[in-house]
Design a protein around this motif. Structure first.
Motif, PDB file in Angstrom:
ATOM      1  N   SER A  30     -20.073 -11.889  64.701  1.00  0.00           N
ATOM      2  CA  SER A  30     -19.061 -11.562  65.705  1.00  0.00           C
ATOM      3  C   SER A  30     -18.186 -12.776  65.959  1.00  0.00           C
ATOM      4  N   PHE A  31     -16.886 -12.544  65.964  1.00  0.00           N
ATOM      5  CA  PHE A  31     -15.916 -13.600  66.214  1.00  0.00           C
ATOM      6  C   PHE A  31     -15.116 -13.265  67.466  1.00  0.00           C
ATOM      7  N   SER A  32     -14.220 -14.143  67.816  1.00  0.00           N
ATOM      8  CA  SER A  32     -13.374 -13.921  68.992  1.00  0.00           C
ATOM      9  C   SER A  32     -12.344 -12.829  68.717  1.00  0.00           C
ATOM     10  N   HIS A  33     -11.764 -12.337  69.795  1.00  0.00           N
ATOM     11  CA  HIS A  33     -10.713 -11.302  69.735  1.00  0.00           C
ATOM     12  C   HIS A  33     -11.229 -10.018  69.099  1.00  0.00           C
ATOM     13  N   GLY A  34     -12.539  -9.753  69.214  1.00  0.00           N
ATOM     14  CA  GLY A  34     -13.063  -8.470  68.756  1.00  0.00           C
ATOM     15  C   GLY A  34     -13.277  -8.376  67.265  1.00  0.00           C
ATOM     16  N   ARG A  35     -13.143  -9.485  66.511  1.00  0.00           N
ATOM     17  CA  ARG A  35     -13.335  -9.406  65.071  1.00  0.00           C
ATOM     18  C   ARG A  35     -14.817  -9.520  64.731  1.00  0.00           C
ATOM     19  N   SER A  36     -15.164  -8.965  63.587  1.00  0.00           N
ATOM     20  CA  SER A  36     -16.557  -9.008  63.134  1.00  0.00           C
ATOM     21  C   SER A  36     -16.582  -8.973  61.616  1.00  0.00           C
ATOM     22  N   ASN A  37     -17.725  -9.394  61.034  1.00  0.00           N
ATOM     23  CA  ASN A  37     -17.897  -9.412  59.579  1.00  0.00           C
ATOM     24  C   ASN A  37     -19.360  -9.162  59.275  1.00  0.00           C
ATOM     25  N   THR A  38     -19.606  -8.512  58.165  1.00  0.00           N
ATOM     26  CA  THR A  38     -20.976  -8.206  57.732  1.00  0.00           C
ATOM     27  C   THR A  38     -21.284  -9.025  56.486  1.00  0.00           C
ATOM     28  N   VAL A  39     -22.390  -9.784  56.506  1.00  0.00           N
ATOM     29  CA  VAL A  39     -22.779 -10.680  55.393  1.00  0.00           C
ATOM     30  C   VAL A  39     -24.077 -10.166  54.800  1.00  0.00           C
ATOM     31  N   VAL A  40     -24.113 -10.086  53.478  1.00  0.00           N
ATOM     32  CA  VAL A  40     -25.332  -9.683  52.763  1.00  0.00           C
ATOM     33  C   VAL A  40     -26.212 -10.915  52.578  1.00  0.00           C
ATOM     34  N   VAL A  41     -27.438 -10.834  53.052  1.00  0.00           N
ATOM     35  CA  VAL A  41     -28.388 -11.951  52.969  1.00  0.00           C
ATOM     36  C   VAL A  41     -29.546 -11.540  52.073  1.00  0.00           C
ATOM     37  N   GLU A  42     -29.864 -12.376  51.094  1.00  0.00           N
ATOM     38  CA  GLU A  42     -30.985 -12.106  50.192  1.00  0.00           C
ATOM     39  C   GLU A  42     -32.086 -13.121  50.477  1.00  0.00           C
ATOM     40  N   VAL A  43     -33.254 -12.607  50.724  1.00  0.00           N
ATOM     41  CA  VAL A  43     -34.403 -13.454  51.055  1.00  0.00           C
ATOM     42  C   VAL A  43     -35.378 -13.383  49.892  1.00  0.00           C
ATOM     43  N   LYS A  44     -35.732 -14.529  49.321  1.00  0.00           N
ATOM     44  CA  LYS A  44     -36.652 -14.575  48.168  1.00  0.00           C
ATOM     45  C   LYS A  44     -38.002 -15.092  48.648  1.00  0.00           C
ATOM     46  N   LYS A  45     -39.002 -14.283  48.391  1.00  0.00           N
ATOM     47  CA  LYS A  45     -40.343 -14.684  48.809  1.00  0.00           C
ATOM     48  C   LYS A  45     -40.842 -15.849  47.939  1.00  0.00           C
ATOM     49  N   ARG A  46     -41.672 -16.586  48.568  1.00  0.00           N
ATOM     50  CA  ARG A  46     -42.249 -17.725  47.827  1.00  0.00           C
ATOM     51  C   ARG A  46     -43.222 -17.190  46.777  1.00  0.00           C
ATOM     52  N   ARG A  47     -43.046 -17.637  45.535  1.00  0.00           N
ATOM     53  CA  ARG A  47     -43.916 -17.163  44.442  1.00  0.00           C
ATOM     54  C   ARG A  47     -44.859 -18.299  44.036  1.00  0.00           C
ATOM     55  N   ILE A  48     -46.150 -17.999  44.137  1.00  0.00           N
ATOM     56  CA  ILE A  48     -47.175 -19.001  43.798  1.00  0.00           C
ATOM     57  C   ILE A  48     -47.669 -18.695  42.383  1.00  0.00           C
ATOM     58  N   LEU A  49     -47.415 -19.596  41.487  1.00  0.00           N
ATOM     59  CA  LEU A  49     -47.826 -19.408  40.076  1.00  0.00           C
ATOM     60  C   LEU A  49     -49.103 -20.207  39.823  1.00  0.00           C
TER      61      LEU A  49
END
Length: 844
Positions: A30-49
């Motif tokens: 959310s920004f000022s003056h009523g503006r907004s934006n949607t961001v795609v977030v990718e979460v990578k799980k920790r991989r234990i090898l």
């Protein structure tokens, strides 16, 4: 052999695979003056090898055997695969604790993130529109899909790890031979080669009690981790989401129009097409098109009747509410303010009297004694109404009505705004004709009077003579035992002005004048004119409520909106309360003096009321005949009038007194004459206005009306009769008073008969066999049927027969048969009475 033979075979274990470790989500910024934006977030799980099968740990090299002699060297046996060294139990426990710790931290981070997201979504949900809610729904669907995919990957990886751990080891102990507990407790380096190390199988996943759907593993998102994830695990791009939302929006818009709102449309007897369209909330062009289809070509400005309006309203699916023309007008009689809302208001005082008796001087003296120094003049003279402040901070409103036109106009319209009348009489001159006229106006209005005997400082002033002359007009002052206050004043010397104001205050206290200031304003137009620079102006005296700038009002047949208000000091004001006179700008025309100004809710209502009142005025002007002795008294008869009002003007005082005395002698118990005003001189505009207010004719004896009076009388339909012989005048008044009562109706009974027998006449009729006992029975005469001396029928004889022959008349002593109109209620023993109706001219 090659060195690859030393490595364990991969075919002995389950095939390895990469689980999906990338989880996607969307975060709204959310920004000022009523503006907004949607961001795609990718979460990578920790991989234990870890090493495959936990068996890739270092193990001690086998001790090489001593090399034999070269001549006795045998072929080298194939090297045995090195048995995997199992990790110690302590190492496994430490790693499990580490994993559980990491899972707990991830779970706590996930829960805190979920709580923060939930709070953020709650705040956004209050401000979001329908479009934003659909976006949130898309985001939740994408997150659920990614979460479900991540859970499936985690489950699949767990199953692969379980299968890999349970795979048989080539170097394990023979089948059916389990290692002993001592071997299990020995460290890995102390165990013999090929010893079996038990592998602890992973525990099955516990049920999450419904929280598995919302589980979302968290972690720091970097470019490397984002790029390491698989492409099929990523969510749609922002452009794809925008396209999907735009598609849904278009589909929602094209889903169809909303349900049409059904309205209750109030329709008077006549209404324009445009006004009907406004009340229906439809386009005027659509109504015109519908009327064209009905075969009625009209424009939006034309007027249609209720039946046509009903067809239009039903065509457009609304409901019609019929009202009559009378319902359109404002009903002020029923609008009564509750007693608890009333507050005291200043009295309204009108000063009347002969113009030469110091009325103007008294007005200036009262004004000058109450305005502060420096205001020289105090008021603008054209307003004709002003307020003065008394020493005790109370206020009094004065009206200046020269010639009494405004006073009688107000009373003619039922808008009596005057509370007290001050009658100015010169002490050296006594009562004059205009003074008597003012007395008659005051009596007709029914307001209290205060007599101001002016010019007491002049030589020859005789105040007592004025009091005695007032007795001739039924005005008894307090000094002579009456209830009318009188004050001796001098406008020139400003003598006893304080006593006059005290008398006004005393009379106002007795009247207990109150009004409700917290309501829509209502007042009376004192005077109106057309100003070249400012347009129509009206001096309005507010009676109740508060008039404010911007109010929409209707005054008589004129509507308008208050553009500005000017008080008696020439200052612009924003509001005016009860008993406050102001000059109002913003009228669409010039109203008449005495019109009632009423504030309404909107412009449409004001135009509607004004149009109705104008139509009433036009109808009266075009259809009503001038008042005459014949038409006026028939109208008074309908109103059960018992008084005959008259306005009499003569050439000399003796003739006028004689005429008044003769007219009063004509009265009887049915009707009596009431002389509203009798004076000396020609017929003036004031006389015409007084006559119109009371619906009385004007009788002139050896006098005539001036041009202005004739114009007003012709316009307002006031009858004027001129005479030069007193006997002709009294005969005309007698005839007119008799005409008010109407002709004398006389009934003459011409015959009586007795019903001897009743016969059937036709299918449904009955005939009576009569014996005429008195007079005669004649066909088409009025007849009454009496049973036990009670009249049960009044009508006419339809047919008369004697021995089956139609006859015109049957005398006494003979028998006959008769039938009556519209009745079959006949019995033997009834009596028939026939009579004739005669109209005679009534005389007094």
């Amino acid at each position: 052999m090659s060195e690859t033979t030393d490595k364990p075979k991969l075919g002995a274990r389950a095939p390895l695979g990469l689980k999906r470790t990338v989880e996607t989500g969307k975060v709204k910024q959310s920004f000022s003056h009523g503006r907004s934006n949607t961001v795609v977030v990718e979460v990578k799980k920790r991989r234990i090898l870890g090493r495959p099968g936990e068996a890739e740990t270092a193990k001690p090299e086998p001790t090489p055997a001593p090399a034999p002699a070269p001549e006795a060297r045998a072929p080298e046996p194939a090297p045995q695969p090195k048995p995997p060294v199992r990790p110690a139990a302590a190492d496994t426990l430490t790693r499990r604790e580490l994993q559980e710790k990491l899972l707990r931290e991830a779970e706590e981070a996930r829960l805190s993130a979920l709580e923060e997201a939930r709070r953020r979504e709650d705040r956004q949900a209050k401000e979001a529109s329908d479009e934003e809610r659909r976006r949130a729904e898309d985001n939740r669907k994408a997150e659920d899909e990614a979460r479900r995919q991540a859970e499936e990957d985690a489950k699949r990886q767990a199953e692969e790890e379980a299968r890999a751990a349970a795979a048989p080891d080539p170097a394990a102990a023979p089948a059916g031979q389990a290692p002993s507990e001592e071997e299990d407790r020995r460290p890995a380096h102390a165990r013999p080669k090929g010893a079996h190390v038990p592998v602890k199988r992973p525990e099955p996943a516990r049920p999450s009690r419904g929280r598995e759907e919302h589980r979302r593993e968290r972690g720091k998102l970097t470019v490397t981790r984002a790029l390491e994830g698989e492409g099929d695990a990523r969510a749609r791009s922002l452009a794809a989401l925008k396209r999907a939302r735009e598609k849904e929006r278009r589909a929602h818009q094209q889903s169809g129009p909303q349900a049409k709102q059904v309205r209750d449309v109030v329709v008077p007897e006549a209404i324009t097409v445009q006004e009907l369209a406004n009340r229906m909330a439809e386009r005027g062009a659509d109504l015109v098109k519908a009327l064209f289809k009905m075969g009625t070509p009209v424009t939006v400005t034309e007027t249609i009747d209720q039946d046509t309006a009903e067809l239009l309203i039903e065509e457009f699916g609304h409901r019609m509410v019929r009202v009559s023309d009378a319902d359109v007008d404002i009903q002020t009689e029923t609008d009564v303010d509750p007693a608890e809302t009333l507050q005291p208001r200043p009295p309204v005082v009108t000063i009347m009297g002969h113009v030469d008796h110091g009325k103007t001087s008294l007005l200036d003296a009262i004004r000058g004694a109450n305005v502060v120094s420096g205001e020289s003049g105090g008021i603008t003279q054209h307003i004709g109404a002003y307020q003065v402040a008394l020493p005790d901070k109370s206020k009094v409103t004065f009206l200046d009505t020269p010639g009494h036109e405004a006073f009688t106009e107000m009373r003619a319209r039922g808008a009596n705004v005057t509370d007290i009348v001050i009658l100015v009489v010169a002490a050296d001159d006594g009562l004059k004709p205009q003074t008597v006229e003012a007395i008659n106006h005051t009596k007709a209005a029914g307001v209290p009077m205060i007599v101001a005997i002016n010019k007491i400082d002049k030589e020859g002033a005789r105040a007592q003579r004025v009091r005695e002359e007032l007795l001739q007009h039924e005005i008894v002052v307090e000094d002579l035992g009456g209830d009318v206050q009188d004050v001796e004043v001098s406008a020139l010397k400003k003598t006893n002005l304080d006593k006059l104001l005290e008398a006004i205050q005393l009379q106002a206290e007795l009247l207990e004048l109150k009004a409700n200031p917290d309501r829509a304003a209502e007042g009376a137009v004192v005077e109106a004119k057309l100003d070249k620079g400012r347009g129509p102006l009206a001096t309005v005296l507010v009676q109740r409520g508060t008039l404010r700038v911007g109010d929409v009002f209707v005054a008589g047949a004129i509507s308008g909106k208050v553009r500005a208000m000017i008080d008696d000091k020439g200052r612009q004001v924003k509001e005016a309360g009860p008993s406050v006179p102001v000059e109002v700008l913003g009228l669409s025309g010039v109203p008449s003096a005495g019109d009632v100004l009423t504030v309404v809710e909107n412009d449409a209502r004001a135009r509607e009321v004004a149009a109705y009142r104008q139509s009433v005025l036009d109808r009266k002007r075009t259809t009503s005949a001038p008042a005459s002795f014949d038409t006026m008294f028939s109208a008074l008869k309908e109103k059960q009038a018992i008084e005959f009002p008259l306005v009499i003007k003569g050439d000399v005082q003796g003739s006028v007194e004689a005429i008044v005395s003769a007219v009063n002698k004509i009265s009887n118990e049915d009707i009596r004459a009431r002389v509203l005003h009798a004076g000396v001189g020609g017929i003036t505009e004031s006389d015409v206005t007084l006559a119109r207010a009371s619906g009385a004719p004007i009788i002139g004896f050896n006098v005539r009306a001036n041009a202005k009076a004739r114009e007003i009388a012709e316009r307002d339909g006031v009858a004027m009769q001129y005479y030069d012989v007193i006997y002709d005048l009294t005969d005309a008044v007698k005839s007119a008073m008799a005409g008010e009562l109407g002709p004398l109706i006389v009934e003459n009974v011409v015959g009586r008969a007795e019903v001897r027998e009743v016969f059937s006449a036709g299918k449904h009729g009955k005939a009576a066999g009569l014996l005429v006992t008195e007079g005669y029975i004649r066909k088409a005469l009025k007849a009454r049927i009496m049973r036990d001396d009670v009249i049960i029928y009044t009508g006419a004889i339809a047919s008369l027969r004697r021995f089956k022959d139609d006859v015109a008349e049957v005398r006494a002593g003979l028998e006959c048969g008769v039938t009556f109109e519209n009745t079959t209620d006949l019995k033997a023993g009834d009596f028939i009475e026939t009579y004739e109706v005669e109209e005679r001219e009534r005389t007094l």
